[in-house]
Design a protein around this motif. Structure first.
Motif, PDB file in Angstrom:
ATOM      1  N   LEU B 113       4.545   6.429  10.405  1.00 43.73           N
ATOM      2  CA  LEU B 113       4.633   6.713   8.666  1.00 43.73           C
ATOM      3  C   LEU B 113       3.901   5.731   8.197  1.00 43.73           C
ATOM      4  CD1 LEU B 113       8.443   7.517   8.647  1.00 43.73           C
ATOM      5  CD2 LEU B 113       6.772   9.024   8.590  1.00 43.73           C
ATOM      6  N   LEU B 139       8.335  -4.516  -2.977  1.00 42.09           N
ATOM      7  CA  LEU B 139       9.257  -4.325  -2.164  1.00 42.09           C
ATOM      8  C   LEU B 139       9.293  -5.216  -0.916  1.00 42.09           C
ATOM      9  CD1 LEU B 139       9.986  -0.635  -2.695  1.00 42.09           C
ATOM     10  CD2 LEU B 139      11.417  -2.166  -3.474  1.00 42.09           C
ATOM     11  N   THR B 147      20.665  -4.040  -0.352  1.00 43.61           N
ATOM     12  CA  THR B 147      20.956  -2.538   0.037  1.00 43.61           C
ATOM     13  C   THR B 147      22.063  -2.178   0.769  1.00 43.61           C
ATOM     14  OG1 THR B 147      20.050  -2.783   2.191  1.00 43.61           O
ATOM     15  CG2 THR B 147      18.121  -2.226   0.450  1.00 43.61           C
ATOM     16  N   LEU B 151      24.150   1.679   0.781  1.00 45.45           N
ATOM     17  CA  LEU B 151      24.094   2.350   1.944  1.00 45.45           C
ATOM     18  C   LEU B 151      25.264   2.468   3.067  1.00 45.45           C
ATOM     19  CD1 LEU B 151      20.298   1.424   2.912  1.00 45.45           C
ATOM     20  CD2 LEU B 151      21.334   3.647   1.867  1.00 45.45           C
ATOM     21  N   TYR B 170      17.596   3.119   8.486  1.00 43.10           N
ATOM     22  CA  TYR B 170      17.472   2.038   7.802  1.00 43.10           C
ATOM     23  C   TYR B 170      16.116   1.103   8.305  1.00 43.10           C
ATOM     24  CZ  TYR B 170      18.560  -2.115   5.396  1.00 43.10           C
ATOM     25  OH  TYR B 170      18.392  -3.245   4.747  1.00 43.10           O
ATOM     26  N   GLY B 173      12.644   2.655   7.069  1.00 44.93           N
ATOM     27  CA  GLY B 173      12.860   2.518   5.617  1.00 44.93           C
ATOM     28  C   GLY B 173      12.423   1.008   5.059  1.00 44.93           C
ATOM     29  N   PHE B 174      12.856   0.458   5.712  1.00 47.99           N
ATOM     30  CA  PHE B 174      12.810  -1.276   5.286  1.00 47.99           C
ATOM     31  C   PHE B 174      11.646  -1.978   5.646  1.00 47.99           C
ATOM     32  CE2 PHE B 174      13.802  -5.809   5.149  1.00 47.99           C
ATOM     33  CZ  PHE B 174      14.480  -5.748   3.879  1.00 47.99           C
ATOM     34  N   LEU B 176       8.746  -0.109   6.164  1.00 45.37           N
ATOM     35  CA  LEU B 176       7.509   0.627   5.775  1.00 45.37           C
ATOM     36  C   LEU B 176       6.428  -0.113   4.808  1.00 45.37           C
ATOM     37  CD1 LEU B 176       8.545   4.250   5.392  1.00 45.37           C
ATOM     38  CD2 LEU B 176       6.492   3.413   6.775  1.00 45.37           C
ATOM     39  N   PRO B 177       7.388  -0.667   3.688  1.00 51.64           N
ATOM     40  CA  PRO B 177       6.175  -1.286   2.688  1.00 51.64           C
ATOM     41  C   PRO B 177       5.291  -2.311   3.620  1.00 51.64           C
ATOM     42  CG  PRO B 177       8.537  -1.514   1.859  1.00 51.64           C
ATOM     43  CD  PRO B 177       8.547  -0.817   3.184  1.00 51.64           C
TER      44      PRO B 177
ATOM     45  N   PRO C  53       6.930   8.835   4.026  1.00 52.12           N
ATOM     46  CA  PRO C  53       7.196   7.367   3.998  1.00 52.12           C
ATOM     47  C   PRO C  53       7.853   6.965   2.302  1.00 52.12           C
ATOM     48  CG  PRO C  53       4.850   8.274   4.420  1.00 52.12           C
ATOM     49  CD  PRO C  53       5.703   9.465   4.126  1.00 52.12           C
ATOM     50  N   LEU C  54       7.304   7.632   1.143  1.00 53.33           N
ATOM     51  CA  LEU C  54       7.999   6.879  -0.029  1.00 53.33           C
ATOM     52  C   LEU C  54       9.423   7.669  -0.211  1.00 53.33           C
ATOM     53  CD1 LEU C  54       5.245   7.668  -2.756  1.00 53.33           C
ATOM     54  CD2 LEU C  54       6.065   5.639  -1.618  1.00 53.33           C
ATOM     55  N   LEU C  56      11.537   7.774   2.127  1.00 53.15           N
ATOM     56  CA  LEU C  56      12.425   6.886   3.153  1.00 53.15           C
ATOM     57  C   LEU C  56      12.625   5.629   2.302  1.00 53.15           C
ATOM     58  CD1 LEU C  56      11.551   6.707   6.837  1.00 53.15           C
ATOM     59  CD2 LEU C  56      13.612   6.943   5.737  1.00 53.15           C
ATOM     60  N   VAL C  57      11.501   5.230   1.837  1.00 51.53           N
ATOM     61  CA  VAL C  57      11.503   3.833   1.028  1.00 51.53           C
ATOM     62  C   VAL C  57      12.443   3.880  -0.215  1.00 51.53           C
ATOM     63  CG1 VAL C  57      10.161   2.276  -0.459  1.00 51.53           C
ATOM     64  CG2 VAL C  57       9.181   3.131   1.543  1.00 51.53           C
ATOM     65  N   LEU C  59      15.002   6.040  -0.437  1.00 53.06           N
ATOM     66  CA  LEU C  59      16.446   6.040  -0.118  1.00 53.06           C
ATOM     67  C   LEU C  59      16.973   4.810   0.462  1.00 53.06           C
ATOM     68  CD1 LEU C  59      18.608   7.989   1.009  1.00 53.06           C
ATOM     69  CD2 LEU C  59      17.690   7.805   3.193  1.00 53.06           C
ATOM     70  N   ILE C  60      16.060   4.055   1.324  1.00 50.15           N
ATOM     71  CA  ILE C  60      16.490   2.749   1.891  1.00 50.15           C
ATOM     72  C   ILE C  60      16.483   1.613   0.986  1.00 50.15           C
ATOM     73  CG2 ILE C  60      16.151   1.167   3.814  1.00 50.15           C
ATOM     74  CD1 ILE C  60      17.446   3.857   4.439  1.00 50.15           C
ATOM     75  N   LEU C  61      15.415   1.664  -0.018  1.00 50.51           N
ATOM     76  CA  LEU C  61      15.243   0.183  -0.814  1.00 50.51           C
ATOM     77  C   LEU C  61      15.365   0.477  -2.297  1.00 50.51           C
ATOM     78  CD1 LEU C  61      12.069  -0.905   1.043  1.00 50.51           C
ATOM     79  CD2 LEU C  61      14.219  -2.122   0.527  1.00 50.51           C
TER      80      LEU C  61
END
Ligand SMILES: Nc1ncnc2c1ncn2[C@@H]1O[C@H](COP(=O)(O)OP(=O)(O)OP(=O)(O)O)[C@@H](O)[C@H]1O
Ligand SMILES: [Mg+2]
Lengths: 356, 303, 324
Positions: B113, B139, B147, B151, B170, B173-174, B176-177, C53-54, C56-57, C59-61
């Protein structure tokens, strides 16, 4: 194997126009070279034809089909980039096979075509190497091979030889020309190098500021430049320009420069009598001595062996002469020079357009 | 070559390498020795705890109760009992399995991703891409604690709590940035002509992604992968909160944290379990040190 | 449930199945896009690729941040609005000690890490066995905070004076004839001891960053200074340090964020007892033991706000980096 027609093409980035109203008709199998000063829009035009840039206005046609909205991948155009853009993670053979694989061509046929092109370009022994294991010249060949193996409708080249050394450049130049003759694929070629343009092109398109200044065969461009810009751009060293008037003399018409130098005119210049003109003469069209020659003061002599380039002062104007003869005279001395009246170009001083 | 030399040197004990090769320290003698002394002190301080862990995990119960780990050096007496106990009674095998089941998919998904996101962000032109980049940078430093409250409720609501896919979700998503941030510079450095050339060769966007972007980004993907794996494997907070009520063995960090509180099994098996838990990441970092270092250096927002 | 069979299944599902589905979804999206004319296609493509990707971000952040901020103004069960009461609670009574500890972490952890990492980076640079020393210092960065806590529990282990010391530090003290220190029990000392565990675990990152920055300082400049007669101290303070300031900032901000989030070490080693509690651990307690969502959210928001300046610094750095 198709003609390309560009009609009233325009392109702007934001509000900045880069291509303004370009129209060119390119015949099937023709080799057209785009030249022009840096930033005039050559690459942009090429990339628009390839489909890598959007068209702001106008049309690009292949054959009779307008391709403005056809995606780059569906245009069947091959392009060779200045940086070659070889896929670094693929071998030479894989680089060439990539487009064939995407077309769904069977393995055996792919291998056959790659072998054939490899042979054509002398790449046979390199097929298993990676781009980083090749010399600059070899990479250039692979880039060519990758384009040729596809057997595309149109070839585009964007300064493909500018990263090679002078000798290799001359070699590749004739090789590309010979290949194109053989394959008869419509080709558009961008270069900065005049000799490249003159020797390779069927027709040369001279561009300036996003416009076409002239589009003609190399010799016509040299012999009959449409305006002062083309006249100055084509030919090296560049054409000499002198400002003055056409005046009546005892035997006919002559050119009288602002600082009082009288120069001969071609026949038929009489119609311009009394007009201010720009008198253009190429350095190689001065003769040495003979009837009616003028004394020019030598400022610098640059012999190259086969020719001698002489920087001269004619009245108040600096001119350059190129002579086949050896010149023994030195700086500060004078030599008699005589323009060849049949090779004179006259331009309008305001518009720069050709008068005769 | 120097890399392999470096790796094989590490498992050696902390002495025996002083005076190798030419000395880079110049200047007066006592200053030179001071430099060596301080470096040696660093090396000792950072290596001894790991050595202590290894030795403690190998010592018999009776020895551990009577003397400190260092006594294993003059009086070596080693046993594998602690490891057997760890496997038999502490559910360590199951915990390692759960940790793997969490970390491997998380790693793969983070990589995939992140490449997708970074490719779109760097290589496609659209309004708002600067804003998205800045948002991702902001982020980067979000504390995970912010979160948790929503969550946990959301996970309970949709039945994700106590499941391993919930943890993937989780952690991916955490992370990814960071992933997008790490990859974007690298992908931006791939010459534009390569993509254009592929497009002219007839490649679709997806094909370019698969045949050009993915293979070319392999080194940086390895860097991201090792970091993502380490974070996932080493994470305590998220599995502690979100794996509650699962019938699966807890991930190894959660298991260890629980074991510290209860002392019934004694020090030995706990040390064995701990050593097993650090073995995977240690081997990973040692064998992929180059990628790990690139990940750390590339991930720092540099000025 | 048979875990041995489940693990490979989950791995195959998560590491092969889902990526395959993601790729398939992209392909599907591209196929739909290819039906559109080129203009809209170009406009929509980035969003197709960024969707997952966005999403997920978000949703999670992003979504949780918004909800948490709202919940922080609500009561324990997140049912009614109670204004800033949660924040008043967070800055009063026992919470003040917790916040005090966090401030201790926020100041001491980054500074100690930075100073030690600077020393290590500079001195490692001067010895021939630098790669080995570097490898050893970055080893702990691979270790989880949990495992690190277990390892250091043993290092800090304490027996009453008189009995043989099993903890490494107290044994060393004993050799020098000093009494044992209850590292994890004595207030303030215990927080410092916990901080040092974090330093041990994280210093590798700092040393790597600083070391690479130091190696980027031009050797010519330093050699010129040496020829001018500058001593090593002088060179460090007037040549190296000014040149690696950006990296120093990076290390500081990274460590500040780590200090803010610190949870595992405290949770495992003392569980916040003996006056070592920190905000993140307290949040865990409010969430699970006390079941007070309002309190937990207020604490989380305080953490977030503390991280904001760093986020801002990062954004500014990023902008100057991307647009030179
Ligand atoms: N993406 C872009 N955004 C804005 N302006 C651009 C962009 N690409 C090109 N230009 C501008 O368009 C003009 C034409 O560029 P182009 O690359 O076509 O020139 P060129 O004739 O190929 O020059 P050269 O001979 O140096 O390669 C230049 O003035 C350039 O600054
Ligand atoms: Mg160009």
């Amino acid at each position: 194997m198709t003609s390309v027609a560009i009609r009233a093409l325009r392109k702007s980035y934001g509000t900045i126009p880069v291509i303004r109203d370009v129209s060119i008709d390119i015949e099937d199998g023709e080799f057209v070279v785009l030249v022009g000063p840096s930033g005039c829009g050559k690459s942009t035009l090429l990339r628009m034809i390839a489909g890598l840039e959007t068209v702001s206005d106008g049309e690009i046609c292949m054959g009779s089909r307008v391709i403005n909205d056809v995606a780059a991948k569906d245009r069947d155009i091959a392009m060779v980039f200045q940086s070659y853009a070889l896929y670094p993670h693929m071998t030479v053979a894989e680089n060439m096979a990539f487009s064939l694989r995407l077309k769904g061509i069977a393995r055996a046929e792919r291998d056959r075509r790659i072998a054939k092109v490899g042979e054509l370009l002398g790449l046979g022994a390199l097929l298993k190497r990676y781009p980083r294991q090749l010399s600059g010249g070899q990479r250039q060949r692979v880039a060519m091979g990758r384009a040729i193996v596809r057997d595309p409708q149109v070839f585009l080249f964007d300064e493909p030889l500018s990263n090679l050394d002078a000798k290799l450049r001359v070699e590749m130049r004739s090789e590309i020309k010979a290949l194109q003759h053989r394959l008869k694929i419509t080709t558009i070629y961008v270069t900065h190098d005049q000799i490249e343009a003159m020797t390779m092109a069927d027709r040369i398109v001279v561009m300036r500021d996003g416009r076409v200044e002239q589009c003609d065969t190399p010799l016509d461009l040299y012999d009959r430049p449409a305006n002062m810009f083309v006249a100055a751009f084509i030919g090296s060293p560049a054409m000499n320009f002198l400002h003055g008037m056409v005046e009546k003399r005892n035997s006919g018409c002559s050119f009288m420069s602002c600082d009082g130098i009288e120069l001969p005119l071609p026949p038929g210049a009489g119609q311009l009598e009394g007009r201010p003109v720009v008198y253009g003469i190429r350095p190689e069209h001065f003769g040495l001595g003979g009837a009616g020659s003028l004394q020019a003061r030598i400022r610098l002599v640059e012999p190259t062996g086969s020719e001698t380039m002489v920087f001269l002062r004619l009245g108040e104007t600096e001119v350059v002469g190129l002579f086949r003869e050896r010149i023994a005279a030195r700086e500060g001395e004078t030599i008699p020079i005589r323009p060849d009246p049949s090779r004179i170009h006259l331009f309008d001083p305001d518009s720069g357009r050709r008068l005769i | 070559m120097s890399k392999t030399a470096r790796q094989s040197a590490v498992p050696l004990s902390s002495h025996g390498f002083i005076g190798l090769a030419a000395d880079r320290v110049r200047g007066r003698g006592h200053l030179r020795w001071l430099v060596h002394a301080v470096v040696l002190l660093f090396v000792l301080f950072w290596f001894v705890p790991i050595l202590a862990l290894l030795l403690s995990s190998l010592r018999p119960q009776a020895e551990t109760a009577a003397s400190g780990w260092w006594m294993a050096l003059p009086r070596p007496a080693f046993t594998a009992t602690n490891y057997m106990l760890a496997f038999d009674q502490l559910r360590v095998a199951g915990s390692l399995g759960t940790s793997l089941a969490i970390a491997i998919p998380t790693t793969v998904l983070v990589i995939l991703l992140s490449v997708i996101g970074a490719y779109a962000l760097v290589r496609m032109n659209f309004a708002g891409r600067t804003a998205i980049s800045l948002l991702l940078v902001a982020l980067l430093v979000t504390p995970p604690q912010i979160t948790l409250v929503p969550l946990l409720r959301l996970y309970n609501l949709v039945g994700l709590s106590g499941t391993i896919p919930g943890i993937w979700l989780y952690q991916v998503g955490f992370t990814l940035p960071f992933g997008v941030f790490l990859l974007r510079g690298f992908i931006a450095s791939i010459p534009q002509e390569l993509f254009e050339s592929a497009r002219l060769d007839g490649a679709s966007e997806l094909r370019i992604f698969r045949s050009i972007v993915l293979p070319l980004s392999r080194p940086i993907m390895a860097s991201l992968g090792i970091m993502a794996f380490l974070w996932s494997w080493n994470d305590l907070l998220i599995p502690l909160l979100f794996m509650g009520g699962s019938s699966l063995p807890p991930p190894i960090t959660v298991n260890l944290a629980g074991l510290v509180a209860q002392t019934t099994q004694g020090q030995g098996p706990l040390m064995a379990a701990t050593f097993l838990s650090v073995l995977v990441p240690l081997v990973l970092v040692l064998s992929l040190q180059r990628h790990f270092v690139r990940g750390i250096l590339g991930g720092a927002v540099k000025g | 449930m048979d875990i041995t069979g489940l693990v490979p299944l989950l791995i195959v599902l998560g590491a092969i199945g889902i990526p395959f589905l993601v790729y398939l979804a992209l392909g599907l999206g591209e196929a739909v896009l290819s039906l559109c004319p080129p203009g809209p296609q170009r406009a929509m493509r980035p969003w197709l690729w960024l969707l997952l990707p966005l999403g997920l971000v978000a949703l999670i952040l992003i979504y949780p941040v918004i909800v948490t901020v709202a919940t922080s103004f609500q009561d324990a069960r997140a049912e009614s609005w109670i204004g800033a009461a949660n924040y008043r609670w967070a800055f009063s009574g026992a919470m003040l000690d917790v916040i005090g500890n966090n401030i201790l972490w926020l100041v001491i952890f980054p500074v100690v890490t930075l100073v030690l990492a600077l020393i290590a980076a500079v001195l490692f640079d001067k010895v021939s066995y630098e790669p080995l020393a570097m490898t050893i210092v970055i080893l702990p960065t691979a270790i989880s905070f949990t495992a690190g806590a277990v390892i250091w529990t043993q290092m800090y282990s304490f027996q009453p004076a008189g009995s043989p010391q099993l903890g490494t530090f107290n044994a060393v003290l004993q050799v020098f004839g000093l009494g044992p220190v209850p590292w994890l029990i004595q207030p303030v000392v215990n927080t410092l001891a916990l901080i040092f565990v974090a330093v041990w675990l994280q210093i590798g990152i700092a040393v790597l960053i600083l070391s690479s920055a130091i190696k980027n300082v031009g050797t010519e400049m330093i050699e010129a200074a040496r020829l001018d007669g500058a001593g090593e101290w002088r060179i460090f303070f007037s040549m190296i340090l000014p040149n690696i300031l950006p990296s120093v900032l990076v290390v500081l901000t990274t460590m500040i964020i780590a200090a803010l989030k610190v949870f595992d070490i405290v949770y495992v080693m003392t569980n916040g007892n003996f006056g070592t509690d920190v905000i993140a651990n307290r949040l865990y307690y409010e969430l699970f033991a006390a079941n007070n969502l309002g309190h937990a959210s207020a604490i989380a928001v305080i953490l977030l706000i503390s991280a904001l300046p760093v986020a801002l610094i990062n954004i500014i750095q990023f902008r100057t980096e991307v647009r030179p």
